[in-house]
Design a protein around this motif. Sequence first.
Motif, mmCIF file in Angstrom:
data_model
loop_
_atom_site.group_PDB
_atom_site.id
_atom_site.type_symbol
_atom_site.label_atom_id
_atom_site.label_comp_id
_atom_site.label_asym_id
_atom_site.label_seq_id
_atom_site.Cartn_x
_atom_site.Cartn_y
_atom_site.Cartn_z
ATOM 1 N N PRO A 93 6.202 3.460 -2.085
ATOM 2 C CA PRO A 93 5.775 2.057 -2.083
ATOM 3 C C PRO A 93 6.746 1.170 -2.853
ATOM 4 O O PRO A 93 7.424 1.618 -3.775
ATOM 5 N N ASP A 94 6.806 -0.088 -2.461
ATOM 6 C CA ASP A 94 7.725 -1.030 -3.105
ATOM 7 C C ASP A 94 7.393 -1.281 -4.570
ATOM 8 O O ASP A 94 8.270 -1.660 -5.358
ATOM 9 N N ASN A 95 6.126 -1.093 -4.943
ATOM 10 C CA ASN A 95 5.729 -1.381 -6.329
ATOM 11 C C ASN A 95 6.022 -0.238 -7.287
ATOM 12 O O ASN A 95 5.649 -0.278 -8.463
ATOM 13 N N GLY A 96 6.676 0.816 -6.776
ATOM 14 C CA GLY A 96 7.039 1.937 -7.638
ATOM 15 C C GLY A 96 5.934 2.934 -7.877
ATOM 16 O O GLY A 96 6.082 3.827 -8.720
ATOM 17 N N GLY A 97 4.849 2.816 -7.156
ATOM 18 C CA GLY A 97 3.733 3.741 -7.324
ATOM 19 C C GLY A 97 4.013 5.090 -6.691
ATOM 20 O O GLY A 97 5.121 5.380 -6.229
#
Length: 253
Positions: free
Chosen positions: A108-112
């Motif tokens: 995921p783009d949010n680094g999750g």
Amino acid sequence: FMEAVEELARQAGMTIPERDPDLQKQMDAQSVLSEVMEKAVRYFRIMLKTQAGREATLYLKRRALSEETQDRFDIGYAQDKRQGLLKALTDQGVREEQLIECGLCIAPDNGGMPYDRFRNRIMFPIRDARGRCIAFGGRAMDANARAKYLNSPETILFDKGRSLYNMGRARPALGKKTPLIVSEGYMDVIALSQAGFETAVAPLGTAITENQLHMMWRLHSEPVVALDGDSAGLRAAYRLIDVALPHIDPKSA
């Protein structure tokens, strides 16, 4: 393969160029990722035979695919879990980055935490001419899914425009009286094979590319194109005619 080339060169008194370190590094990476893909094949196969895969099993039964055919094509099932494959394969020592490189998981783009690309889908391994799993196609079990069929993204293993589904099985079955059959999708190829037509291949969710057309011609000089008879199939056939015509001359006709 390289050992065979070296031995033939030695017998012929020839020298071969030194191996390119960068190319060797890429080949080693591909080999590792191929092993990861085979682990995924085994995981999806097991899931199909569990209670979670019951609906997928019933669907395949309704489509009249025998267990023998399912085994031959390594058909499996991806659970409806966000990280089912991720957990199963990382527990086997596969790194998250490798799953992302293979296109099996998405970061995921949010680094999750990464998550499985394929969920609640019947899984069709896509193999290269040498039989190595290079990608997957997934058929949604949810009628409301955004995409009925979902393919792996392009990776260092998989170039969609240069691959054909079932090419590795079709090639050795070809002969003068057994033409290459070009059908539309995975299920078409599998049903044809079960009916005794082992020389069927299919493009991978796209219009047939120029590269795929040349691959077909290398397999057989007169492939039989048997796309669906609906409007989409007809459009695909006309596009293929446009691709093929510039490459046809009196010598090849």
